[in-house]
Design an enzyme around this catalytic site. Structure first.
Site, PDB file in Angstrom:
ATOM      1  N   ARG A  46       7.551   5.911   9.241  1.00  0.00           N
ATOM      2  CA  ARG A  46       6.396   5.127   8.804  1.00  0.00           C
ATOM      3  C   ARG A  46       6.902   4.224   7.704  1.00  0.00           C
ATOM      4  O   ARG A  46       7.468   4.704   6.721  1.00  0.00           O
ATOM      5  CB  ARG A  46       5.301   6.076   8.309  1.00  0.00           C
ATOM      6  CG  ARG A  46       4.154   5.447   7.553  1.00  0.00           C
ATOM      7  CD  ARG A  46       3.333   4.540   8.453  1.00  0.00           C
ATOM      8  NE  ARG A  46       2.126   4.095   7.803  1.00  0.00           N
ATOM      9  CZ  ARG A  46       2.054   3.074   6.954  1.00  0.00           C
ATOM     10  NH1 ARG A  46       3.132   2.400   6.611  1.00  0.00           N
ATOM     11  NH2 ARG A  46       0.898   2.717   6.440  1.00  0.00           N
ATOM     12  N   GLU A  54      -4.400  -1.799  12.647  1.00  0.00           N
ATOM     13  CA  GLU A  54      -4.338  -0.799  13.710  1.00  0.00           C
ATOM     14  C   GLU A  54      -4.256  -1.493  15.066  1.00  0.00           C
ATOM     15  O   GLU A  54      -4.611  -2.663  15.205  1.00  0.00           O
ATOM     16  CB  GLU A  54      -5.580   0.099  13.655  1.00  0.00           C
ATOM     17  CG  GLU A  54      -5.723   0.880  12.369  1.00  0.00           C
ATOM     18  CD  GLU A  54      -4.633   1.918  12.183  1.00  0.00           C
ATOM     19  OE1 GLU A  54      -4.231   2.583  13.164  1.00  0.00           O
ATOM     20  OE2 GLU A  54      -4.156   2.062  11.041  1.00  0.00           O
ATOM     21  N   ARG A  88       5.226  12.343   9.256  1.00  0.00           N
ATOM     22  CA  ARG A  88       6.209  11.308   9.580  1.00  0.00           C
ATOM     23  C   ARG A  88       7.013  11.024   8.317  1.00  0.00           C
ATOM     24  O   ARG A  88       6.499  11.144   7.203  1.00  0.00           O
ATOM     25  CB  ARG A  88       5.522  10.011  10.023  1.00  0.00           C
ATOM     26  CG  ARG A  88       4.683  10.140  11.268  1.00  0.00           C
ATOM     27  CD  ARG A  88       3.963   8.856  11.566  1.00  0.00           C
ATOM     28  NE  ARG A  88       3.013   8.549  10.492  1.00  0.00           N
ATOM     29  CZ  ARG A  88       2.107   7.576  10.538  1.00  0.00           C
ATOM     30  NH1 ARG A  88       2.020   6.802  11.594  1.00  0.00           N
ATOM     31  NH2 ARG A  88       1.288   7.365   9.533  1.00  0.00           N
TER      32      ARG A  88
END
Length: 158
Positions: A46, A54, A88
């Site tokens: 990330r 998004e 992540r």
């Protein structure tokens, strides 16, 4: 006991911030990629300091395309800075001649400087310049940040 804890913290920080190389084999969205490491394992990264729209949001596909064009199929250097709530790895990714991917995304107007998790005020300046030029998402005067978009989406589901 304090010495042991200190040494463990020091070793963790050295490992956490060490430089790693990998090949980007997947771009999940504008701020999330998967790299293939030298030991043939995959790691989801990330991007640090940036939050892109998004996938279902205006400019989400543009951000993903930008990231793909910049790093897909290429070797990158990254520095792990932590983990997010989805486990992540948060990382600062560099490509080409040491271009900082998060900064390039912000410069193109395809992501917000994620001020909640960044102390890098230079990225604020980069974002302000993209806003002035009305680049990318800044061409929409009603642009909604990804964190507000996610919050509104949660409210609609509830």
């Amino acid at each position: 006991m304090k010495k042991i804890i200190y040494i463990q913290l020091l070793l963790f920080s050295i490992v956490a911030f060490s430089q790693t190389r990998g090949k980007v084999i997947k771009v999940k969205d504008g701020d999330t990629v998967v790299v293939l490491l030298s030991d043939k394992t995959h790691e989801t990264l990330r991007l640090a300091e940036v939050d892109c729209p998004e996938n279902g949001q205006a400019f989400g596909k543009n951000a993903k395309q930008f990231t793909s064009s910049a790093v897909f199929g290429k070797k990158v250097t990254f520095y792990r800075t932590g983990k997010d709530r989805y486990r992540r790895t948060i990382a600062k990714i560099f490509y080409g001649k040491q271009k900082y991917l998060s900064e390039e995304i912000i410069k193109a107007g395809l992501g917000w400087w994620y001020f909640k998790a960044s102390k890098n005020k230079e990225l604020q300046n980069v974002q302000d310049k993209a806003k002035e030029k009305k680049l990318g998402l800044w061409s929409d005067k009603n642009a909604v940040s990804p964190w507000d978009f996610r919050a509104n989406k949660k409210k609609k589901i509830s």
